[in-house]
Write a protein that holds these residues in place. Structure first.
Motif, PDB file in Angstrom:
ATOM      1  N   LEU A   1      -0.725   1.332  -1.079  1.00  0.00           N
ATOM      2  CA  LEU A   1       0.167   0.438  -0.349  1.00  0.00           C
ATOM      3  C   LEU A   1       1.102   1.281   0.501  1.00  0.00           C
TER       4      LEU A   1
ATOM      5  N   ARG B   1       4.283   1.018   3.835  1.00  0.00           N
ATOM      6  CA  ARG B   1       5.097   0.264   4.772  1.00  0.00           C
ATOM      7  C   ARG B   1       5.783   1.255   5.699  1.00  0.00           C
TER       8      ARG B   1
ATOM      9  N   TYR C   1       3.881  -5.039   2.801  1.00  0.00           N
ATOM     10  CA  TYR C   1       3.077  -3.829   2.689  1.00  0.00           C
ATOM     11  C   TYR C   1       1.695  -4.032   3.319  1.00  0.00           C
TER      12      TYR C   1
END
Length: 221
Positions: free
Chosen positions: A104, A106, A146
């Motif tokens: 994940l 971001r 995400y």
């Protein structure tokens, strides 16, 4: 015979404390052993990289389909701590053993790998060699949006065979997630009324007490 320094035993607790805990609890499911996949009829119109599912690495392995679902929202804020991913990948070879990294990410933050899968086998363009994983996020995932990143590696040589992320497919982008430490159930606070109504009930109970005693005496008599 070599003697072990007693200081080694003093350091052991520190090493055990330093051991990393898993970011997520993961449950895998797939067709394995894959005798069904090995002999399955190939898909009539298999997808190729660059068609419906664009991927970052174009090789002899590509993603045919990916399904994602989110669940688990204790505090009802629209962010989830469970993520389920099932995908079917195809290969130009008859068969190839692979494993997958799930991560994940971001903007502005380092990737967090939530799972490295066990080894499984892709069989040509079979539809029966799918792989699925359900992850319960435990920590290191603050509340936010995400992108999911999937990387398929050759299990024999470690080469990156295919990669896909939110940059390539909107289905993998902007997933509303948070780990269990953030997804806490709201605390309900019940306030007691300390006004006149509270005191009136208290006075009523005090007045009824003698009457109740008299009733009990009559019953005993």
């Amino acid at each position: 015979m070599r003697k072990i320094s007693p200081f080694v035993f003093l350091l052991l607790p520190w090493f055990s404390l330093a051991a990393e805990t898993p970011v997520a609890n993961n449950t895998e499911s797939f067709v394995q052993p894959s005798e069904v996949a090995r002999t399955a009829t190939p898909k009539t119109q298999p997808l190729k990289a660059g068609s419906d599912l664009i991927q970052a690495v174009e090789n002899n392995v590509w993603f045919d389909s990916i399904d994602i679902s989110l669940s688990g929202d204790r505090n009802d804020n629209g962010f989830f701590h469970n993520i389920y991913v099932r995908f079917d990948a195809d290969t130009a070879y008859n068969e190839v053993p692979v494993f997958v990294h799930y991560a994940l990410r971001r903007p502005g933050q380092a990737e967090v790998i939530i799972h490295t899968s066990s080894v499984f086998t892709l069989y040509g363009t079979s539809a029966n060699d799918w792989f699925a994983i359900e992850s319960e996020l435990l920590h290191s995932i603050p509340t936010g949006y995400y992108d999911l990143v999937l990387r398929v590696y050759d299990a024999d040589y470690g080469d990156l065979l295919a990669e896909i992320s939110g940059n390539d497919s909107g289905a993998l982008a902007d997933l509303a997630l948070e780990d269990l430490s953030y997804d806490r159930e709201p605390v309900v606070i019940i306030e007691e009324d300390s006004g006149s109504l509270h005191w009136s009930w208290l006075m009523a109970l005090l007045l009824l007490a003698p009457l109740r005693k008299q009733a009990l005496r009559r019953r005993r008599a």
